[in-house]
Design a protein around this motif. Structure first.
Motif, short mmCIF file in Angstrom:
data_model
loop_
_atom_site.label_atom_id
_atom_site.label_comp_id
_atom_site.label_asym_id
_atom_site.label_seq_id
_atom_site.Cartn_x
_atom_site.Cartn_y
_atom_site.Cartn_z
N SER A 1 5.54 -13.08 -11.01
CA SER A 1 6.47 -11.96 -11.23
C SER A 1 6.74 -11.17 -9.94
O SER A 1 7.54 -10.25 -9.95
N GLY A 2 6.07 -11.53 -8.84
CA GLY A 2 6.29 -10.85 -7.57
C GLY A 2 5.31 -9.75 -7.26
O GLY A 2 5.42 -9.08 -6.23
N ARG A 3 4.31 -9.53 -8.13
CA ARG A 3 3.30 -8.51 -7.86
C ARG A 3 2.38 -8.99 -6.74
O ARG A 3 1.93 -10.13 -6.74
N ASN A 4 2.13 -8.10 -5.76
CA ASN A 4 1.22 -8.42 -4.67
C ASN A 4 -0.20 -8.51 -5.23
O ASN A 4 -0.68 -7.56 -5.86
N ILE A 5 -0.88 -9.64 -4.98
CA ILE A 5 -2.23 -9.80 -5.55
C ILE A 5 -3.32 -10.07 -4.50
O ILE A 5 -4.49 -9.89 -4.79
N LYS A 6 -2.93 -10.47 -3.29
CA LYS A 6 -3.93 -10.65 -2.23
C LYS A 6 -3.39 -10.05 -0.94
O LYS A 6 -2.20 -10.13 -0.65
N PHE A 7 -4.32 -9.48 -0.15
CA PHE A 7 -3.97 -8.73 1.04
C PHE A 7 -4.89 -9.11 2.19
O PHE A 7 -6.02 -9.52 1.98
N HIS A 8 -4.39 -8.93 3.42
CA HIS A 8 -5.19 -9.19 4.62
C HIS A 8 -5.07 -7.98 5.55
O HIS A 8 -3.96 -7.52 5.83
N ASP A 9 -6.21 -7.47 6.01
CA ASP A 9 -6.24 -6.38 6.97
C ASP A 9 -6.20 -7.00 8.36
O ASP A 9 -7.15 -7.65 8.80
N ASN A 10 -5.07 -6.83 9.06
CA ASN A 10 -4.89 -7.43 10.38
C ASN A 10 -5.77 -6.81 11.45
O ASN A 10 -5.93 -7.39 12.52
N PHE A 11 -6.35 -5.64 11.19
CA PHE A 11 -7.22 -4.99 12.18
C PHE A 11 -8.65 -5.45 12.06
O PHE A 11 -9.33 -5.64 13.05
N THR A 12 -9.15 -5.63 10.83
CA THR A 12 -10.55 -6.00 10.62
C THR A 12 -10.74 -7.47 10.27
O THR A 12 -11.85 -7.98 10.33
N GLY A 13 -9.67 -8.13 9.84
CA GLY A 13 -9.76 -9.53 9.42
C GLY A 13 -10.17 -9.70 7.97
O GLY A 13 -10.33 -10.82 7.49
N ALA A 14 -10.32 -8.60 7.23
CA ALA A 14 -10.78 -8.66 5.84
C ALA A 14 -9.66 -9.16 4.92
O ALA A 14 -8.51 -8.75 5.05
N ASP A 15 -10.01 -10.04 3.99
CA ASP A 15 -9.13 -10.48 2.92
C ASP A 15 -9.56 -9.77 1.64
O ASP A 15 -10.77 -9.65 1.38
N MET A 16 -8.59 -9.28 0.87
CA MET A 16 -8.91 -8.50 -0.33
C MET A 16 -8.00 -8.90 -1.49
O MET A 16 -6.84 -9.22 -1.28
N THR A 17 -8.55 -8.79 -2.69
CA THR A 17 -7.73 -8.89 -3.88
C THR A 17 -7.06 -7.53 -4.10
O THR A 17 -7.41 -6.54 -3.45
N ARG A 18 -6.13 -7.48 -5.04
CA ARG A 18 -5.48 -6.22 -5.36
C ARG A 18 -6.52 -5.19 -5.78
O ARG A 18 -6.52 -4.05 -5.31
N ALA A 19 -7.45 -5.58 -6.64
CA ALA A 19 -8.47 -4.65 -7.13
C ALA A 19 -9.36 -4.15 -6.00
O ALA A 19 -9.71 -2.96 -5.95
N GLN A 20 -9.73 -5.03 -5.07
CA GLN A 20 -10.57 -4.62 -3.94
C GLN A 20 -9.81 -3.65 -3.03
O GLN A 20 -10.38 -2.65 -2.58
N PHE A 21 -8.54 -3.94 -2.79
CA PHE A 21 -7.73 -3.06 -1.93
C PHE A 21 -7.55 -1.70 -2.59
O PHE A 21 -7.69 -0.66 -1.93
N VAL A 22 -7.28 -1.68 -3.89
CA VAL A 22 -7.14 -0.42 -4.63
C VAL A 22 -8.43 0.40 -4.49
O VAL A 22 -8.38 1.60 -4.21
N LYS A 23 -9.57 -0.25 -4.65
CA LYS A 23 -10.85 0.46 -4.55
C LYS A 23 -11.04 1.05 -3.15
O LYS A 23 -11.48 2.20 -3.01
N GLN A 24 -10.70 0.28 -2.12
CA GLN A 24 -10.84 0.76 -0.74
C GLN A 24 -9.91 1.95 -0.48
O GLN A 24 -10.30 2.91 0.19
N ILE A 25 -8.70 1.89 -1.02
CA ILE A 25 -7.76 3.02 -0.87
C ILE A 25 -8.34 4.26 -1.54
O ILE A 25 -8.35 5.35 -0.97
N LYS A 26 -8.82 4.11 -2.77
CA LYS A 26 -9.38 5.25 -3.51
C LYS A 26 -10.61 5.81 -2.83
O LYS A 26 -10.90 7.00 -2.96
N ASN A 27 -11.35 4.97 -2.09
CA ASN A 27 -12.54 5.42 -1.37
C ASN A 27 -12.20 6.04 -0.01
O ASN A 27 -13.08 6.44 0.73
#
Length: 69
Positions: free
Chosen positions: A13-39
């Motif tokens: 459906s076009g929802r972003n579900i995986k992400f990559h932090d170009n500064f740290t090299g970390a790969d994250m799922t949507r849920a992991q990225f949401v948690k990091q943002i909230k933290n």
């Protein structure tokens, strides 16, 4: 300055579900990225409820450096 967060996978459906932090090299799922943002780890991003699901988004501003790429 390069874009910090890059979207690496979307669902059918076009929802972003995986992400990559170009500064740290970390790969994250949507849920992991949401948690990091909230933290407070990603200050240029926020979480919005879209179709009942917490969704990471760039904070609106004039720069493109923090847009999800």
């Amino acid at each position: 300055m390069p874009i910090r967060i890059k979207v690496t996978q979307e669902n059918k459906s076009g929802r972003n579900i995986k992400f990559h932090d170009n500064f740290t090299g970390a790969d994250m799922t949507r849920a992991q990225f949401v948690k990091q943002i909230k933290n407070g780890k990603y200050k240029n991003y926020t979480v919005k409820k879209i179709n009942g699901l917490d969704t990471p988004v760039s904070k609106p501003d004039k720069t493109k450096d923090n847009n999800l790429g």
